[in-house]
Design a protein around this motif. Structure first.
Motif, mmCIF file in Angstrom:
data_model
loop_
_atom_site.group_PDB
_atom_site.id
_atom_site.type_symbol
_atom_site.label_atom_id
_atom_site.label_comp_id
_atom_site.label_asym_id
_atom_site.label_seq_id
_atom_site.Cartn_x
_atom_site.Cartn_y
_atom_site.Cartn_z
ATOM 1 N N ILE A 119 2.466 -2.266 -8.134
ATOM 2 C CA ILE A 119 2.190 -0.780 -8.342
ATOM 3 C C ILE A 119 2.234 -0.234 -6.748
ATOM 4 C CG2 ILE A 119 0.643 0.892 -8.992
ATOM 5 C CD1 ILE A 119 0.036 -0.841 -11.128
ATOM 6 N N GLN A 120 3.010 0.927 -6.494
ATOM 7 C CA GLN A 120 3.019 1.477 -5.233
ATOM 8 C C GLN A 120 1.978 2.317 -4.969
ATOM 9 O OE1 GLN A 120 6.957 2.743 -4.755
ATOM 10 N NE2 GLN A 120 7.891 0.751 -5.294
ATOM 11 N N SER A 121 1.867 3.271 -6.022
ATOM 12 C CA SER A 121 0.858 4.224 -6.015
ATOM 13 C C SER A 121 0.274 4.496 -7.553
ATOM 14 C CB SER A 121 1.297 5.484 -5.492
ATOM 15 O OG SER A 121 2.069 6.026 -6.125
ATOM 16 N N LEU A 122 -0.618 4.937 -7.657
ATOM 17 C CA LEU A 122 -1.543 5.122 -8.962
ATOM 18 C C LEU A 122 -2.432 6.417 -8.701
ATOM 19 C CD1 LEU A 122 -2.254 3.181 -11.755
ATOM 20 C CD2 LEU A 122 -4.087 4.524 -10.903
ATOM 21 N N PRO A 132 6.021 2.453 -9.767
ATOM 22 C CA PRO A 132 6.977 3.012 -10.448
ATOM 23 C C PRO A 132 6.262 3.359 -11.797
ATOM 24 C CG PRO A 132 7.123 0.495 -10.503
ATOM 25 C CD PRO A 132 6.131 0.834 -9.590
ATOM 26 N N PRO A 133 7.054 4.108 -12.537
ATOM 27 C CA PRO A 133 6.330 4.825 -13.674
ATOM 28 C C PRO A 133 6.139 3.851 -14.657
ATOM 29 C CG PRO A 133 8.177 6.253 -13.084
ATOM 30 C CD PRO A 133 8.253 4.826 -12.339
ATOM 31 N N GLU A 134 6.609 2.823 -15.027
ATOM 32 C CA GLU A 134 6.404 1.869 -16.212
ATOM 33 C C GLU A 134 5.174 1.050 -15.775
ATOM 34 O OE1 GLU A 134 9.524 0.003 -13.266
ATOM 35 O OE2 GLU A 134 9.240 2.107 -14.320
ATOM 36 N N ALA A 135 4.632 1.194 -14.450
ATOM 37 C CA ALA A 135 3.410 0.382 -14.136
ATOM 38 C C ALA A 135 2.039 0.455 -14.852
ATOM 39 C CB ALA A 135 3.168 0.450 -12.611
ATOM 40 N N VAL A 136 2.033 1.582 -15.598
ATOM 41 C CA VAL A 136 0.879 2.212 -16.339
ATOM 42 C C VAL A 136 0.999 1.139 -17.502
ATOM 43 C CG1 VAL A 136 -0.180 3.677 -17.552
ATOM 44 C CG2 VAL A 136 0.580 4.202 -15.385
#
Length: 145
Positions: free
Chosen positions: A29-32, A52-56
Protein backbone atom coordinates in the motif's frame (compact mmCIF):
# COMPACT_ATOMS: atom_id res chain seq x y z
CA UNK A 1 -2.68 17.20 35.14
CA UNK A 2 -2.54 14.36 32.64
CA UNK A 3 -3.80 11.03 33.92
CA UNK A 4 -1.77 7.82 33.87
CA UNK A 5 -4.27 6.42 31.36
CA UNK A 6 -3.76 9.40 29.03
CA UNK A 7 0.02 9.03 29.37
CA UNK A 8 -0.18 5.38 28.32
CA UNK A 9 -2.42 6.24 25.36
CA UNK A 10 0.13 8.86 24.28
CA UNK A 11 2.97 6.31 24.62
CA UNK A 12 1.06 3.82 22.48
CA UNK A 13 0.61 6.18 19.51
CA UNK A 14 4.20 6.08 18.12
CA UNK A 15 4.39 2.29 18.52
CA UNK A 16 1.01 1.80 16.83
CA UNK A 17 1.95 4.19 14.04
CA UNK A 18 5.11 2.20 13.31
CA UNK A 19 3.22 -1.10 13.45
CA UNK A 20 0.52 0.12 11.05
CA UNK A 21 3.09 1.67 8.69
CA UNK A 22 4.94 -1.68 8.51
CA UNK A 23 1.66 -3.48 7.85
CA UNK A 24 0.78 -1.14 4.98
CA UNK A 25 4.26 -1.51 3.47
CA UNK A 26 4.08 -5.30 3.72
CA UNK A 27 0.82 -5.30 1.77
CA UNK A 28 2.07 -3.01 -1.01
CA UNK A 29 0.00 0.00 0.00
CA UNK A 30 1.47 3.34 -1.08
CA UNK A 31 -0.89 5.53 0.93
CA UNK A 32 -3.98 5.09 3.04
CA UNK A 33 -6.41 7.65 4.50
CA UNK A 34 -8.98 7.20 7.24
CA UNK A 35 -11.71 9.87 7.25
CA UNK A 36 -13.77 10.74 10.33
CA UNK A 37 -16.50 13.15 11.40
CA UNK A 38 -18.81 13.84 14.30
CA UNK A 39 -20.89 16.33 16.24
CA UNK A 40 -23.32 16.52 19.14
CA UNK A 41 -21.47 14.02 21.26
CA UNK A 42 -20.75 11.24 18.78
CA UNK A 43 -18.08 10.77 16.17
CA UNK A 44 -16.64 7.90 14.18
CA UNK A 45 -14.69 7.02 11.09
CA UNK A 46 -16.52 7.38 7.79
CA UNK A 47 -14.39 5.63 5.19
CA UNK A 48 -10.95 4.33 4.33
CA UNK A 49 -9.31 4.93 0.96
CA UNK A 50 -5.97 3.67 -0.33
CA UNK A 51 -3.55 3.72 -3.23
CA UNK A 52 -3.87 1.41 -5.01
CA UNK A 53 -7.67 1.43 -4.51
CA UNK A 54 -7.96 -2.36 -4.19
CA UNK A 55 -5.54 -2.27 -1.25
CA UNK A 56 -8.31 -1.80 1.34
CA UNK A 57 -9.75 -5.18 0.38
CA UNK A 58 -6.31 -6.77 0.98
CA UNK A 59 -6.51 -5.78 4.64
CA UNK A 60 -9.97 -7.25 5.25
CA UNK A 61 -8.65 -10.60 6.57
CA UNK A 62 -5.44 -9.35 8.19
CA UNK A 63 -4.88 -8.91 11.93
CA UNK A 64 -2.35 -6.71 13.68
CA UNK A 65 -1.23 -6.27 17.28
CA UNK A 66 -1.51 -2.76 18.73
CA UNK A 67 -0.66 -1.39 22.15
CA UNK A 68 -3.76 -0.46 24.17
CA UNK A 69 -3.97 1.37 27.49
CA UNK A 70 -5.96 -0.63 30.03
CA UNK A 71 -7.12 0.10 33.55
CA UNK A 72 -8.06 -2.60 36.02
CA UNK A 73 -9.46 -1.77 39.44
CA UNK A 74 -8.67 -4.28 42.18
CA UNK A 75 -9.78 -3.65 45.75
CA UNK A 76 -10.33 0.02 44.93
CA UNK A 77 -6.85 0.51 43.46
CA UNK A 78 -6.42 1.27 39.77
CA UNK A 79 -3.67 -0.57 37.91
CA UNK A 80 -2.65 0.89 34.54
CA UNK A 81 -0.82 -0.99 31.81
CA UNK A 82 -0.10 -1.06 28.10
CA UNK A 83 -1.06 -4.41 26.64
CA UNK A 84 -0.73 -5.85 23.16
CA UNK A 85 -4.09 -6.57 21.61
CA UNK A 86 -4.69 -8.32 18.29
CA UNK A 87 -7.45 -6.94 16.12
CA UNK A 88 -8.51 -6.78 12.48
CA UNK A 89 -6.32 -4.35 10.50
CA UNK A 90 -9.16 -2.10 9.36
CA UNK A 91 -10.46 -1.81 12.92
CA UNK A 92 -6.92 -1.04 14.12
CA UNK A 93 -6.59 1.77 11.55
CA UNK A 94 -9.91 3.24 12.69
CA UNK A 95 -8.98 3.01 16.37
CA UNK A 96 -5.56 4.57 15.74
CA UNK A 97 -7.20 7.48 13.93
CA UNK A 98 -9.74 8.16 16.68
CA UNK A 99 -7.10 7.79 19.42
CA UNK A 100 -4.83 10.33 17.72
CA UNK A 101 -7.67 12.78 17.16
CA UNK A 102 -8.79 12.42 20.77
CA UNK A 103 -5.19 12.90 21.97
CA UNK A 104 -4.79 16.16 20.05
CA UNK A 105 -8.38 17.47 20.13
CA UNK A 106 -10.01 16.13 23.30
CA UNK A 107 -13.79 15.77 23.02
CA UNK A 108 -13.59 16.77 19.35
CA UNK A 109 -17.06 15.44 18.53
CA UNK A 110 -18.84 17.43 21.24
CA UNK A 111 -21.01 20.44 20.43
CA UNK A 112 -20.56 21.47 16.79
CA UNK A 113 -17.96 18.74 16.27
CA UNK A 114 -15.35 18.36 13.59
CA UNK A 115 -13.97 16.21 10.82
CA UNK A 116 -10.71 15.28 9.19
CA UNK A 117 -8.45 12.49 8.09
CA UNK A 118 -5.31 10.60 8.99
CA UNK A 119 -3.12 9.80 5.99
CA UNK A 120 -0.29 7.26 5.99
CA UNK A 121 2.23 8.03 3.22
CA UNK A 122 4.19 4.79 3.17
CA UNK A 123 6.85 5.90 0.66
CA UNK A 124 7.75 8.94 2.78
CA UNK A 125 7.16 7.14 6.10
CA UNK A 126 4.89 9.95 7.28
CA UNK A 127 1.56 10.00 9.02
CA UNK A 128 -0.46 13.23 8.93
CA UNK A 129 -3.58 14.28 10.84
CA UNK A 130 -5.71 17.05 9.31
CA UNK A 131 -8.50 18.19 11.63
CA UNK A 132 -11.24 20.78 11.16
CA UNK A 133 -13.19 22.01 14.18
CA UNK A 134 -16.72 23.27 13.62
CA UNK A 135 -18.27 26.09 15.61
CA UNK A 136 -21.26 28.35 15.48
CA UNK A 137 -20.33 31.96 15.88
CA UNK A 138 -22.49 34.81 16.98
CA UNK A 139 -22.22 38.56 17.37
CA UNK A 140 -24.16 40.47 19.98
CA UNK A 141 -25.04 44.14 19.55
CA UNK A 142 -26.84 46.39 21.99
CA UNK A 143 -27.64 50.07 21.57
CA UNK A 144 -29.13 52.83 23.67
CA UNK A 145 -30.12 56.38 22.75
Amino acid sequence: MISKYQQLRAQALPHNRATLMALLKKHGIQSLSVFYSGSGSTGDTDKITATPPEAVARLADVTVSLHQAKVEVLAGVAAHALIAEKKPALEALREFTLAWVEQTHCCWANRDGGSGDVTFNVAQDTCRLKHTEYYTGSLHHEYSL
